[in-house]
Design a protein around this motif. Structure first.
Motif, short mmCIF file in Angstrom:
data_model
loop_
_atom_site.label_atom_id
_atom_site.label_comp_id
_atom_site.label_asym_id
_atom_site.label_seq_id
_atom_site.Cartn_x
_atom_site.Cartn_y
_atom_site.Cartn_z
N LYS A 78 10.98 -11.79 -2.81
CA LYS A 78 10.06 -10.98 -3.31
C LYS A 78 8.84 -10.24 -2.99
O LYS A 78 8.41 -10.94 -2.18
N SER A 134 5.12 -8.20 -3.30
CA SER A 134 4.31 -7.74 -4.21
C SER A 134 4.18 -6.55 -4.66
O SER A 134 4.61 -5.56 -3.91
N LYS A 139 1.74 -3.91 -5.05
CA LYS A 139 1.19 -3.25 -4.05
C LYS A 139 1.87 -2.90 -2.90
O LYS A 139 2.11 -1.75 -2.58
#
Lengths: 48, 550
Positions: free
Chosen positions: B354, B356, B358
């Motif tokens: 995964k 983030s 951002k």
């Protein structure tokens, strides 16, 4: 248009020149119609 | 009564008589030879030109005049004298009039306007009409066998000569926009002509008033001089387009002059030799000078040609190197880019765990930029292939409608993302088979739709495929509601590195090569690509045109 007039003019002058030469030839050579100033002491006559 | 004759023997063949001084034969026949030689060479080189034909007429009239002059010396028949004299009176101003026409045509390239012709013919008319009258020649004096001139021969002809000379000078010195070399050549021509006419007449004028007719013969030496000047003008400036002919004329005239010396009486040998020497010196000087100039020019041209050859070779090498550099650089760039795009895509899809939000945003930026970079590299590679002639096309039959529809489907998500409605319609059912390179055609369609979407901030891009049975062509029309194009942009939008000047309004990045590549490809496949627009802010339509498969 101007070219047409120009050609007519030049041909007219050309024909006039030919006529004038013919007339001169006729007068001077054919009929010998001109004044001869005979200033010779003895006139030279040549038989034709 | 038998006609009167002049007191000397009659002429044989009109021209041959012991009464004709050798100097007359020398001056007249050289002049006739020069005039006819120059005119014939000019005529043979360019028989259709008005100037060439008029020049022959000029030379013939002059030669007739000179022959009549010899006849006048030879004959003892007053009738021949009167006729020949009359003709000479007519021919002299005619030669002047034709000289005026020659100079006018030389300077202007066409006939003089009608008003000039009217002046010339109007002035000649009294002479023509009064030629056979006593106003021209009054009588013949038997002792000298000479005509007594009337006012026409004595005054009017000289007025005409003066008038035509003034007209020639007026034409020569008027400011006519000519090339420098041509102007100089024309000036030489008119100076030569005026010199000849003056020398031709000055002897006659002096003789006419002094009754000393031996002087008139010297005037004819102007003709070889004029011929030499014309020939020089030809050699130096390539006038009449007969460069070699000019040199031939100079040599021919020199040859004739030297040969004629063989027939000259020893009593007049000195003046004749002096005249010949003078002419030979002038002609020789001119000839040598022009040959030297020609040689110098040839040397300069040869040096320049060698320099150009070297420069051309170097340019070819540089061009080759540039193409190779672009090709290598582009290939080198493409491979790492593929890795960057692949790994970015895998990271975004979560293959490596995964990411983030951002970091996802940053990765998306990398993906967009690398995609743009890949497209740019592809454009550069295509331009490089086009310029080096290495673009290969593999032709096959395919349905253009189906291909276009698939491209639209591929690009639709991109449109949705941008908020643009991308539509497709076509009334072709199974028709629209074209013979082209399927990969390249796809690239062209993609390029055009992509381009339209880039320059459409909001609204729609409509794609339509139609055919025209008459012209046997299929059209893909891409109409957008974007920023549109001005008339000026429409002309340059397909040029390399060209972008619409209002392109920055929509904040679009691009190389300016896409449309150039697309059009080149379309044209190479016997089709075309063009654009129309009603103006800035009013959208554009790009049309791809391909021929139907036979």
């Amino acid at each position: 248009m101007e070219e047409k007039y120009s050609n007519t003019l030049l041909w007219t002058v050309f024909i006039l020149i030919l006529l004038s030469i013919t007339a001169t030839y006729y007068k001077m050579v054919v009929v010998r119609d001109f004044v001869v100033i005979d200033d010779l002491d003895e006139v030279t006559e040549v038989e034709e | 009564m038998s006609p009167l004759f002049c007191p000397w023997e009659s002429a044989t063949f009109l021209f041959v008589s012991s009464n004709v001084p050798l100097l007359i034969n020398y001056s007249h026949f050289i002049a006739i030879f020069s005039a006819l030689a120059v005119s014939l060479l000019i005529f043979v080189n360019n028989p259709k030109a008005l100037l060439s034909r008029l020049f022959v007429f000029f030379a013939v009239l002059f030669s007739v005049w000179a022959l009549l002059d010899v006849a006048l010396w030879a004959t003892n028949d007053p009738a021949v004298v009167m006729f020949a004299w009359s003709l000479q009176v007519l021919l002299e101003p005619l030669v002047y009039a034709i000289a005026f026409f020659l100079v006018y045509i030389y300077f202007h390239g066409n006939q003089p306007p009608l008003r000039y012709q009217l002046i010339v013919t109007g002035a000649l008319l009294p002479l023509i009409l009064l030629l056979p009258t006593t106003l021209n020649l009054e009588a013949l004096q038997l002792s000298s066998c000479e005509s007594i001139e009337g006012p026409i021969a004595k005054y009017y002809t000289y007025f005409l000569n003066l008038l035509f000379t003034c007209m020639i000078l007026a034409v020569s010195f008027r400011n006519i926009p000519l090339m420098q070399e041509r102007k100089r050549s024309a000036t030489y021509f008119s100076i030569g002509l005026v010199t000849f006419l003056l020398s031709f007449t000055s002897g006659n004028i002096i003789s006419s008033f002094t009754d000393e007719w031996t002087l008139s013969q010297y005037g004819l030496f102007g003709m070889p001089l004029f011929a030499a000047l014309i020939a020089y003008s030809v050699v130096r400036f390539n006038a009449f387009r007969a460069q070699i002919a000019g040199a031939q004329v100079i040599v021919a005239v020199l040859w004739a002059l030297v040969c004629s010396l063989l027939f000259v009486d020893t009593e007049i040998a000195t003046p004749i030799t002096l005249i010949t020497l003078g002419f030979t010196s002038i002609a020789g000087f001119l000839l040598i000078r022009s040959v030297r100039q020609e040689f110098q020019q040839r040397q300069e041209i040869e040096a320049l040609a060698q320099k150009l050859q070297r420069a051309n070779k170097r340019l070819k090498q540089l061009d080759q190197m540039k193409s190779e550099f672009v090709s290598i650089a582009s290939h080198q760039l493409r491979s790492p880019l593929t890795s960057i795009r692949g790994y970015t895509s895998m990271l975004l899809e979560g293959t490596y765990g995964k990411v983030s939000p951002k970091a996802q945003e940053v990765l998306q930026h990398i993906a967009d930029s690398s995609r743009f970079m890949a497209l740019s590299v592809e454009d550069y590679l295509n331009v490089s292939r086009i310029q080096s002639g290495n673009m290969k096309y593999e032709y096959s039959d395919f349905n253009l409608k189906d291909l276009t529809e698939s491209v639209v489907d591929e690009l639709r998500p991109q449109g949705i993302k941008k908020g643009i409605l991308l539509t497709f319609k076509s009334d072709l059912n199974g028709r629209g088979i074209v013979n082209a390179d399927i990969g390249k055609t796809k690239q062209v369609i993609q390029n055009i739709i992509d381009n339209s979407m880039k320059y459409t901030p909001k609204g729609s891009v409509d794609v339509r495929v139609r055919d025209d049975k008459k012209t046997k062509k299929v059209f893909v029309e891409v109409t957008d509601t974007g920023i549109g194009m001005s008339e000026e942009t429409l002309h340059s939008v397909f040029d390399k590195f060209e972008r619409a000047h209002n392109a920055n309004e929509v904040n679009v990045t691009g190389t300016g090569l896409g449309l150039f590549v697309a059009r080149t490809m379309a044209q190479a496949m016997k089709g075309d690509l063009y654009a129309t627009s009603e103006g800035e802010g009013r959208g554009s339509t790009f049309t791809i045109e391909l021929p139907l498969a036979m």
